[in-house]
Design an enzyme around this catalytic site. Structure first.
Site, PDB file in Angstrom:
ATOM      1  N   GLN A  24     -26.152  -3.652 -11.409  1.00 44.86           N
ATOM      2  CA  GLN A  24     -26.316  -2.625 -12.443  1.00 44.86           C
ATOM      3  C   GLN A  24     -26.070  -3.170 -13.853  1.00 44.86           C
ATOM      4  OE1 GLN A  24     -23.753   0.353 -10.144  1.00 44.86           O
ATOM      5  NE2 GLN A  24     -25.159   1.674 -11.272  1.00 44.86           N
ATOM      6  N   GLY A  39     -17.662   3.817  -9.631  1.00 41.32           N
ATOM      7  CA  GLY A  39     -18.071   2.581  -8.989  1.00 41.32           C
ATOM      8  C   GLY A  39     -19.183   1.907  -9.761  1.00 41.32           C
TER       9      GLY A  39
HETATM   10 NI    NI Z   1     -25.028   3.701  -8.402  1.00 38.39          NI
END
Ligand code: NI
Length: 157
Positions: A51, A46
């Site tokens: 991120q 994931g």
């Molecule tokens: Ni994570």
């Protein structure tokens, strides 16, 4: 297709709240494509947009049964409890037990702009919860289970 740089723990952006997607335009579609490539290249299950440094509520997940793309995801139902070891591409080399629901139902837009409902248990439920947490600036280490909690849940099994 491009692999983006994954931000790590010390980057403050991981603690920020991501904004809703209001229009699924080419930038969002490219983001989804790049996130997929980045997740697979890093061998992850994931990835949240934050991120790769983009504060948008966008997530990709693949626990081994196919790619799921989530835009503006929300957990609409949860059931039970699980306590398993979790890691994160933004915290390389680390892992810890966390307590998560055993089963969740998630509502999200797909890339065509349609609302879809996804169900997951086990690893998939953890992945949904973990990635949606990222959108609110939360990391799994915020939820690390204590040894007491781990022992308690193992007793119930
Ligand atoms: Ni994570």
């Amino acid at each position: 297709m491009a692999i983006r740089n994954i931000r790590t723990e010390e980057d403050e952006i991981l603690r920020k709240k991501s904004r809703e997607v209001t229009e699924i335009n080419d930038r969002i579609l490219t983001l989804l494509d790049d996130m997929k490539d980045t997740m697979y290249a890093a061998d992850g299950v994931g990835l949240a947009a934050v991120q790769v440094g983009v504060l948008r509520r966008v997530v990709v997940i693949d626990v081994g049964d196919g790619l799921i793309e989530l835009i503006n995801p929300e957990i609409i139902e949860e059931e039970g409890t699980q306590c398993e070891i979790e890691g994160c591409l933004s915290l390389p080399g680390k892992q810890a037990h966390t307590i998560r629901p055993a089963e969740v139902k998630v509502k999200a837009l797909n890339r065509e702009g349609n609302w879809c409902v996804y169900k997951g248990n086990g690893l998939k439920a953890r992945a949904f919860c973990h990635e949606i947490d990222h959108l609110d600036g939360k990391l799994y280490i915020d939820r690390t289970a204590t040894q007491e909690q781990i022992d308690e849940l193992k007793k119930e099994d």
